[in-house]
Design an enzyme around this catalytic site. Sequence first.
Site, PDB file in Angstrom:
ATOM      1  N   GLU A 180       0.820  -1.209   0.000  1.00 30.52           N
ATOM      2  CA  GLU A 180       0.000   0.000   0.000  1.00 30.52           C
ATOM      3  C   GLU A 180       0.859   1.267   0.000  1.00 30.52           C
ATOM      4  O   GLU A 180       0.517   2.269  -0.620  1.00 30.52           O
ATOM      5  CB  GLU A 180      -0.923  -0.002   1.224  1.00 30.52           C
ATOM      6  CG  GLU A 180      -2.004  -1.063   1.184  1.00 30.52           C
ATOM      7  CD  GLU A 180      -3.073  -0.768   0.141  1.00 30.52           C
ATOM      8  OE1 GLU A 180      -4.129  -0.240   0.492  1.00 30.52           O
ATOM      9  OE2 GLU A 180      -2.832  -1.069  -1.058  1.00 30.52           O
ATOM     10  N   THR A 234      -6.092   6.855  -6.206  1.00 27.65           N
ATOM     11  CA  THR A 234      -5.995   7.207  -4.790  1.00 27.65           C
ATOM     12  C   THR A 234      -5.025   8.355  -4.550  1.00 27.65           C
ATOM     13  O   THR A 234      -5.309   9.266  -3.766  1.00 27.65           O
ATOM     14  CB  THR A 234      -5.557   5.976  -3.973  1.00 27.65           C
ATOM     15  OG1 THR A 234      -6.520   4.934  -4.168  1.00 27.65           O
ATOM     16  CG2 THR A 234      -5.473   6.307  -2.497  1.00 27.65           C
TER      17      THR A 234
END
Length: 366
Positions: A180, A234
């Site tokens: 991530e 994102t």
Amino acid sequence: MAICFLSPLKPITPTTSLTTILNPKKPNILRCNFSLPIITTTEPEPVFTSVRSFAPATVANLGPGFDFLGCAVDGLGDFVSLRVDPSVHPGELSISDISGTKNLSKNPLNNCAGIAAIATMKMLNIRSVGLSLSLEKGLPLGSGLGSSAASAAAAAVAVNELFGRKLEVKDLVLAGLESEAKVSGYHADNIAPAIMGGFVLIRSYDPLELMSLQFPVEKDLIFVLVSPDFEAPTKKMRAALPAEIGMSHHVWNCSQAGALVASVLQGDLVGLGKALSSDRIVEPKRAPLIPGMVGVKKAALEAGAFGCTISGAGPTAVAVVDSEDRGVEVGERMVEAFWKEGNLKAVAMVKRLDRVGARLVGSVPR
């Protein structure tokens, strides 16, 4: 150059121990030498020749819980198949196949599943066998449903299961965070629920502390997920957020996050929906970047949803209801609103809470 993070405050730059090997005769491979703690001092033996794992989609933030609240959603997710491969050099990982998308690299250094798998191998001190990984994407990229986290979670769990389940949940989350950190930032509100299932509160990042929030089993909780034909990366959506906030907004969002946690534990859908819809910091900045989102939220509430917000960074909108029939009706209104207000085609899905998280779904013993 790749940057690995053990915490949001401690970036670690890989040195020569992080080695990418390119071989024209084999898929790109990456040595299992991430700067992560070795959990097992004795290298475990594989207990299977191959395993197959699944990790679910997730809804991050849940309105006021930016970067510290998330939950898993049943029926959507990614699969990873992993096998011991004598053709892969010991201690290395190869990605042999990716299906469901054409936009992902097979170089493990640049792939969510590859990074998480290698991080897990590092924790297990794997040096004597090589592994081959196959990724099946069930989630679209940039959808706001935790696509990268699902790949990372499935890969971390697959490696752990292959070697006899030696690692704890927190270790697997740390391995997923390696992935991530590179893809979308150091945040666990997707990877933690993807691995743990249910609702998860990230109490602390440094050190990492996770709290599982148990929604009552006897209560029904239905999510309406409406995904428009629009990509919201994102990193771009995080860049839209304010660097500073006022004290009044801070107090308001803290109170709403507290109310949301209490509502989850009590199984109070009305309270959960109200808190879910009450973010005054993140949603107001992101909603204008998703065509029609403001109108979609309004349509969901008017159709009877208890609450509605952006799922993760978007563009998917998530609403909460108490029955599948109501979910179908709410979803139809939200799809119509995306077209009317944002000129975007959209697809609605009605799903339940995934209480299990990433898991083994198949294996071949040695």
